[in-house]
Design an enzyme around this catalytic site. Structure first.
Site, PDB file in Angstrom:
ATOM      1  N   GLN A   1      46.403   7.137   3.196  1.00  0.00           N
ATOM      2  CA  GLN A   1      46.409   8.093   2.089  1.00  0.00           C
ATOM      3  C   GLN A   1      46.038   7.394   0.776  1.00  0.00           C
ATOM      4  O   GLN A   1      45.198   7.883   0.011  1.00  0.00           O
ATOM      5  CB  GLN A   1      47.825   8.716   1.958  1.00  0.00           C
ATOM      6  CG  GLN A   1      47.949   9.673   0.810  1.00  0.00           C
ATOM      7  CD  GLN A   1      47.179  10.956   1.045  1.00  0.00           C
ATOM      8  OE1 GLN A   1      47.357  11.602   2.062  1.00  0.00           O
ATOM      9  NE2 GLN A   1      46.317  11.337   0.115  1.00  0.00           N
ATOM     10  N   ARG A  19      51.748   7.796  13.559  1.00  0.00           N
ATOM     11  CA  ARG A  19      52.594   8.298  12.465  1.00  0.00           C
ATOM     12  C   ARG A  19      54.034   8.242  12.986  1.00  0.00           C
ATOM     13  O   ARG A  19      54.389   8.960  13.923  1.00  0.00           O
ATOM     14  CB  ARG A  19      52.210   9.727  12.082  1.00  0.00           C
ATOM     15  CG  ARG A  19      53.272  10.405  11.237  1.00  0.00           C
ATOM     16  CD  ARG A  19      52.801  11.667  10.585  1.00  0.00           C
ATOM     17  NE  ARG A  19      51.908  11.359   9.483  1.00  0.00           N
ATOM     18  CZ  ARG A  19      51.519  12.243   8.561  1.00  0.00           C
ATOM     19  NH1 ARG A  19      51.943  13.485   8.617  1.00  0.00           N
ATOM     20  NH2 ARG A  19      50.704  11.889   7.601  1.00  0.00           N
ATOM     21  N   CYS A  46      49.089  14.184  -2.466  1.00  0.00           N
ATOM     22  CA  CYS A  46      48.631  13.872  -1.105  1.00  0.00           C
ATOM     23  C   CYS A  46      48.594  15.110  -0.225  1.00  0.00           C
ATOM     24  O   CYS A  46      47.880  15.135   0.762  1.00  0.00           O
ATOM     25  CB  CYS A  46      49.518  12.800  -0.488  1.00  0.00           C
ATOM     26  SG  CYS A  46      51.270  13.231  -0.489  1.00  0.00           S
ATOM     27  N   ARG A  79      40.096  11.452   2.831  1.00  0.00           N
ATOM     28  CA  ARG A  79      40.843  10.867   3.952  1.00  0.00           C
ATOM     29  C   ARG A  79      39.881  10.644   5.127  1.00  0.00           C
ATOM     30  O   ARG A  79      39.893   9.603   5.781  1.00  0.00           O
ATOM     31  CB  ARG A  79      41.967  11.827   4.416  1.00  0.00           C
ATOM     32  CG  ARG A  79      43.123  11.975   3.462  1.00  0.00           C
ATOM     33  CD  ARG A  79      44.012  10.763   3.414  1.00  0.00           C
ATOM     34  NE  ARG A  79      44.554  10.374   4.699  1.00  0.00           N
ATOM     35  CZ  ARG A  79      45.646  10.889   5.269  1.00  0.00           C
ATOM     36  NH1 ARG A  79      46.346  11.813   4.665  1.00  0.00           N
ATOM     37  NH2 ARG A  79      46.064  10.445   6.461  1.00  0.00           N
ATOM     38  N   ASP A  91      54.271  14.142  -5.394  1.00  0.00           N
ATOM     39  CA  ASP A  91      54.452  14.368  -3.955  1.00  0.00           C
ATOM     40  C   ASP A  91      55.762  15.149  -3.795  1.00  0.00           C
ATOM     41  O   ASP A  91      56.536  15.280  -4.747  1.00  0.00           O
ATOM     42  CB  ASP A  91      54.509  13.003  -3.233  1.00  0.00           C
ATOM     43  CG  ASP A  91      54.627  13.136  -1.718  1.00  0.00           C
ATOM     44  OD1 ASP A  91      54.336  14.224  -1.176  1.00  0.00           O
ATOM     45  OD2 ASP A  91      55.015  12.143  -1.058  1.00  0.00           O
ATOM     46  N   HIS A 130      52.203   4.748   3.395  1.00  0.00           N
ATOM     47  CA  HIS A 130      51.147   5.668   3.867  1.00  0.00           C
ATOM     48  C   HIS A 130      49.807   5.070   3.400  1.00  0.00           C
ATOM     49  O   HIS A 130      49.142   5.615   2.515  1.00  0.00           O
ATOM     50  CB  HIS A 130      51.381   7.057   3.274  1.00  0.00           C
ATOM     51  CG  HIS A 130      50.625   8.157   3.954  1.00  0.00           C
ATOM     52  ND1 HIS A 130      49.789   7.945   5.035  1.00  0.00           N
ATOM     53  CD2 HIS A 130      50.581   9.501   3.702  1.00  0.00           C
ATOM     54  CE1 HIS A 130      49.268   9.099   5.408  1.00  0.00           C
ATOM     55  NE2 HIS A 130      49.730  10.053   4.626  1.00  0.00           N
TER      56      HIS A 130
HETATM   57  N1   CP Z   1      48.687  13.874   3.301  1.00  0.00           N
HETATM   58  C1   CP Z   1      48.985  13.859   4.603  1.00  0.00           C
HETATM   59  O1   CP Z   1      49.168  12.789   5.225  1.00  0.00           O
HETATM   60  O2   CP Z   1      49.004  15.087   5.178  1.00  0.00           O
HETATM   61  P1   CP Z   1      49.584  15.443   6.604  1.00  0.00           P
HETATM   62  O3   CP Z   1      51.072  15.134   6.570  1.00  0.00           O
HETATM   63  O4   CP Z   1      49.312  16.912   6.797  1.00  0.00           O
HETATM   64  O5   CP Z   1      48.901  14.593   7.637  1.00  0.00           O
HETATM   65  N1  NVA Z   2      56.135  11.622   1.291  1.00  0.00           N
HETATM   66  C1  NVA Z   2      55.618  12.601   2.209  1.00  0.00           C
HETATM   67  C2  NVA Z   2      54.151  12.378   2.441  1.00  0.00           C
HETATM   68  C3  NVA Z   2      53.504  13.393   3.337  1.00  0.00           C
HETATM   69  C4  NVA Z   2      52.031  13.116   3.541  1.00  0.00           C
HETATM   70  C5  NVA Z   2      56.380  12.508   3.510  1.00  0.00           C
HETATM   71  O1  NVA Z   2      56.619  11.384   3.984  1.00  0.00           O
HETATM   72  O2  NVA Z   2      56.751  13.549   4.042  1.00  0.00           O
END
Ligand code: CP
Ligand code: NVA
Length: 305
Positions: free
Chosen positions: A133, A103, A262, A290, A222, A130
């Site tokens: 997701q 990540r 998400c 997930r 989101d 992502h």
């Molecule tokens: N939806 C998602 O990716 O959650 P986290 O940021 O908690 O991993």
């Molecule tokens: N758009 C959000 C998604 C989190 C899972 C972010 O990038 O923070």
């Protein structure tokens, strides 16, 4: 040749369908308490430059359920690109592990990891996309609607990493994808053009959320300020005020519409409690999936199944 999972755009519809079939198989084994451990003796390194609940937990639990072991590498641990170059981290981790999940902030860094690692890379979110997701989301939509086409999915809010991945998947499966956002918060233009020119889905970009959600099968939202945009929070709260998913807005959707997010949700901002806690909400099925989808991706990339 190893296969990475960095963007949905890199994969064929056949491959995605195969992952969904494998997901159903793996999910059913877990529900029926049937042990399935194809990753016995294997390890997955997980690099996190940003916080996470679902991604970290579902990958760690998923790897364990498959018989393997996952290592959590926190933002302060390896400091990829600061303490050591991304290329060197990719090479070193490849000598110890069978897969790397990451990540990251920069999407370019994810591509670099893929280039220098000799083991498969899985993208657990970047500023651009992502994909894990959205694989879980589309799987959840297919599961709940009982069909893989002829549905209207309306995304309400910021044209962020979630939307870019939805656009990428809309080039692989055919549906009506409507994005509604304030002016200036549109998704990545190149990705929008890519999705439109694929000709699979009907894509619409509207600035009126009430018009957009009309007859929606699925409404998705989101956060307004993604990770890394915290200092824009106030400015964004103003710009997105009309884009809150609340009881008034969802009245325009089909009565049995599904609400998705998400997560993490900022209740009272992009969505109200009455929507996220309603009968229409499937956010926790979505979060659960997930786990199942990512297990399928890991099994495919690591063992070739
Ligand atoms: N939806 C998602 O990716 O959650 P986290 O940021 O908690 O991993
Ligand atoms: N758009 C959000 C998604 C989190 C899972 C972010 O990038 O923070």
């Amino acid at each position: 040749m190893k296969t990475d999972f960095i963007s949905i755009a890199d994969h064929s519809t056949e491959w995605l369908d195969h992952i969904f079939d494998l997901t159903s198989e793996i999910k059913s084994r877990l529900k029926n308490n049937v042990r399935y451990t194809p990753l016995e003796g294997r390890t997955v390194a997980m690099i996190f430059q940003k916080p996470s609940a679902r991604t970290r937990i579902s990958f760690e639990v998923g790897t364990y359920q498959l018989g393997g072991h996952a290592l959590y590498l926190a933002p302060t641990d390896i400091q990829m690109g600061k303490r050591e170059s991304t290329a060197d981290i990719a090479r070193v981790l490849s000598r110890y592990n069978d897969c790397i999940m990451a990540r990251l902030f920069g999407h370019e860094d994810m591509i670099k990891l893929g280039k220098y690692a000799s083991v498969p890379i899985i993208n657990g979110l970047t500023d651009y996309n992502h994909p894990c997701q959205i694989m879980a989301d589309i799987y959840t939509i297919f599961e709940h609607l009982g069909r893989k086409e002829d549905f209207k999915l309306v995304y309400v809010g910021d044209g962020n990493n979630i939307v870019n991945s939805f656009l990428n998947i809309s080039a692989k499966f055919g549906f009506n994808f409507v994005i509604t956002c304030p002016e200036g918060y549109e998704p990545d233009n190149e990705t929008l053009v890519y999705a439109e020119s694929a000709g699979k889905s009907k894509i619409e970009l509207l600035h009126d959320p009430f018009e957009a959600v009309k007859d929606a099968d699925v409404i998705y939202t989101d956060v307004w300020a993604s990770m890394g945009q915290e200092e824009e929070k106030q400015k964004r709260a103003k710009a997105f005020a009309e884009f809150q998913v609340n009881a008034k807005l969802v009245k325009n959707a089909k009565p049995d519409y599904k609400f998705m997010h998400c997560l993490p949700a900022h209740r009272g901002e992009e969505v109200t409690d009455e929507v996220v806690d309603s009968q229409n909400s499937i956010v926790f099925d979505e979060a659960e999936n997930r786990l199942h989808v990512q297990k399928a991706i890991m099994v495919n990339l690591i063992t070739g199944k």
